[in-house]
Design a protein around this motif. Structure first.
Motif, PDB file in Angstrom:
ATOM      1  N   GLU A 293       1.346  -2.623  -8.884  1.00  0.00           N
ATOM      2  CA  GLU A 293       0.124  -2.131  -9.522  1.00  0.00           C
ATOM      3  C   GLU A 293      -0.903  -1.733  -8.463  1.00  0.00           C
ATOM      4  O   GLU A 293      -1.583  -0.707  -8.578  1.00  0.00           O
ATOM      5  CB  GLU A 293      -0.447  -3.206 -10.438  1.00  0.00           C
TER       6      GLU A 293
ATOM      7  N   GLU B  30       4.912  -7.403  -9.547  1.00  0.00           N
ATOM      8  CA  GLU B  30       4.137  -6.554 -10.459  1.00  0.00           C
ATOM      9  C   GLU B  30       2.747  -6.299  -9.906  1.00  0.00           C
ATOM     10  O   GLU B  30       2.228  -5.181  -9.981  1.00  0.00           O
ATOM     11  CB  GLU B  30       4.050  -7.219 -11.840  1.00  0.00           C
ATOM     12  N   ALA B  31       2.156  -7.332  -9.328  1.00  0.00           N
ATOM     13  CA  ALA B  31       0.807  -7.177  -8.779  1.00  0.00           C
ATOM     14  C   ALA B  31       0.813  -6.212  -7.595  1.00  0.00           C
ATOM     15  O   ALA B  31      -0.098  -5.379  -7.447  1.00  0.00           O
ATOM     16  CB  ALA B  31       0.255  -8.542  -8.351  1.00  0.00           C
TER      17      ALA B  31
ATOM     18  N   ARG C  88       0.035   1.600  -6.902  1.00  0.00           N
ATOM     19  CA  ARG C  88      -0.283   2.719  -7.802  1.00  0.00           C
ATOM     20  C   ARG C  88      -1.783   3.013  -7.806  1.00  0.00           C
ATOM     21  O   ARG C  88      -2.204   4.169  -7.791  1.00  0.00           O
ATOM     22  CB  ARG C  88       0.213   2.409  -9.217  1.00  0.00           C
ATOM     23  N   SER C  89      -2.569   1.954  -7.786  1.00  0.00           N
ATOM     24  CA  SER C  89      -4.029   2.155  -7.828  1.00  0.00           C
ATOM     25  C   SER C  89      -4.546   2.814  -6.555  1.00  0.00           C
ATOM     26  O   SER C  89      -5.594   3.471  -6.571  1.00  0.00           O
ATOM     27  CB  SER C  89      -4.742   0.813  -8.062  1.00  0.00           C
TER      28      SER C  89
END
Length: 431
Positions: free
Chosen positions: A91, A87-88, A94-95
């Protein structure tokens, strides 16, 4: 992606002469297309998922040859689809506006990108033990190869040398040790035949010819343990000193040392190492058999030493034979002992194959000494040298009942026990 992509081609099985080109193969690995402006940040975020292979790049040119993008190569064991990212990691991508769509990059995997155990595992017969373990002594790697590995010995030596920085010589130890001089037969498997090496142990530098003296890098902890028991001003009588791993650190810590070894080569390198470490004024060296040293220089020194307040330490590190020398202390001194004699502390090493190692070495020490040591000594486990075979150190205060004799029963100094030849005292494990 299957883990088999990391294995060398099956055609190398049974190779006895190393052909590095035969290990070359092309594999497809997952990759992400990353803008160059955020490349460093992406690499930090994906450090657990990028490919980690010796000599392989983790970042390559974009397949579309755009200067604005790079391909970040991923570990196929960890990443097989975009859902493989944590998940990290997802994320972070995406950032940084990085598309999670995977591409596949064809990567050439060569011998240089494989680890030693992977090469040997691919070459040696399936189902048999594969070891790349060795002991390192300066620039030398020494191995104990098993029978099934001998047809591949030169290939094994070359692989170890190729994959270990600083190793320029690989030797195989035969299964015979000369217990008199404590050196062993060896053959060079790969590299230069230069056996003169330099090692550093516990802050002390030693130089010696590894083919002609005894040196075990796995005893550094034991050397340090005993030396830490020795105080400034103490005297150390080292019966089987080798090239000085007890004697020289003891002298550096402020002890006075008498160091002896029967092997002329060990004696020569012992003197050399004393000078190298600037302790030659603190160490008196002898080239005698152990019994002659005990019943000669030690006998001469003990009366005066035992009248002083500083401790006296007798180190007997010849585990194959040392217990047989304890009888040399029987009636060593003839005068009646004053009640306040400063009796020496003995550290005697031995191998034991008995289930109860402690009881075994105490019983054998007592028998050789001619005096019961039960409840009058301590036993320290040093290391396991082979299945069901341990190296032990028995420590005791030399009993006055043994050391002093009021009769003439002491025999003349006998010769050192006939040379024994025994199986190698250690197995090889990874270092």
């Amino acid at each position: 992606m299957e883990p088999k992509l990391y294995q060398p081609p099956p055609e190398v099985r049974g190779m006895t002469s190393l052909d590095k080109e035969a290990f070359t193969q092309t594999i497809a690995v997952p990759a992400l297309r990353v803008p160059t402006g955020v490349l460093n940040k992406v690499m930090k975020s994906l450090k657990k998922s990028t490919i980690q292979r010796p000599g392989l790049p983790r970042v390559v040119q974009d397949t579309e040859e755009s200067s604005d993008f790079r391909l970040v190569l991923l570990d196929p064991h960890r990443v097989s689809s975009k859902s493989s990212f944590s998940e990290a990691e997802a994320e972070a991508l995406r950032s940084f506006s990085v598309a999670e769509e995977l591409q596949y990059y064809e990567l050439q995997l060569t011998y240089n990108n494989l680890k030693s155990e992977e090469v040997l595992g691919a070459v040696l017969p399936q189902g048999q033990d594969v070891t790349s373990g060795f002991s390192r002594v300066g620039h030398i790697a020494h191995m104990n190869l098993r029978d099934h590995q001998l047809p591949y010995k030169n290939l094994i030596g070359q692989v170890i040398m190729d994959k270990t920085p600083g190793i320029t010589c690989v030797v195989n130890k035969t299964n015979i040790i000369d217990s008199t001089y404590r050196n062993f037969k060896m053959e060079v498997l790969a590299g230069e035949e230069n056996m003169v090496t330099k090692v550093k142990e516990n802050g002390v530098t030693y130089e010696f010819d590894f083919s002609r003296v005894y040196w075990n890098p796995r005893l550094s902890t034991e050397h340090q343990r005993v030396v830490e028991l020795i105080k400034r001003g103490d005297t150390v009588l080292d019966v089987f000193a080798g090239v000085g791993p007890f004697a020289i650190p003891a002298a550096r810590s402020g002890a006075n040392v008498l160091a002896n070894d029967l092997n002329p080569e060990s004696y020569r390198w012992l003197q050399h190492n004393c000078k190298l470490n600037k302790v030659e004024s603190k160490v008196r060296t002898f080239n005698l058999d152990g019994r002659a040293f005990i019943q000669g220089p030690m006998k001469q020194e003990l009366p005066a030493l035992m009248k002083g307040k500083a401790n006296v330490h007798v180190v007997m590190n010849l585990p194959a034979l040392a217990l047989e020398f304890l009888d040399a202390f029987r009636g060593l001194l003839h005068q009646e002992p004053p009640c306040d004699e400063n009796l020496p502390t003995v550290y005697c090493y031995s191998f034991s194959k008995d289930k109860n190692h402690d009881a075994d070495v105490v019983e054998r020490s007592s028998r050789s000494l001619g005096f019961p040591l039960e409840n009058r000594c301590s036993v320290h486990f040093v290391r396991n040298v082979a299945p069901n075979k341990d190296m032990m150190c028995v420590r005791f205060t030399l009993p006055k009942e043994v050391l002093f004799s009021c009769n003439d029963e002491q025999t003349e100094p006998s010769e050192e026990p006939a040379p024994k030849r025994q199986k190698c005292e250690e197995t090889t494990d990874s270092t």
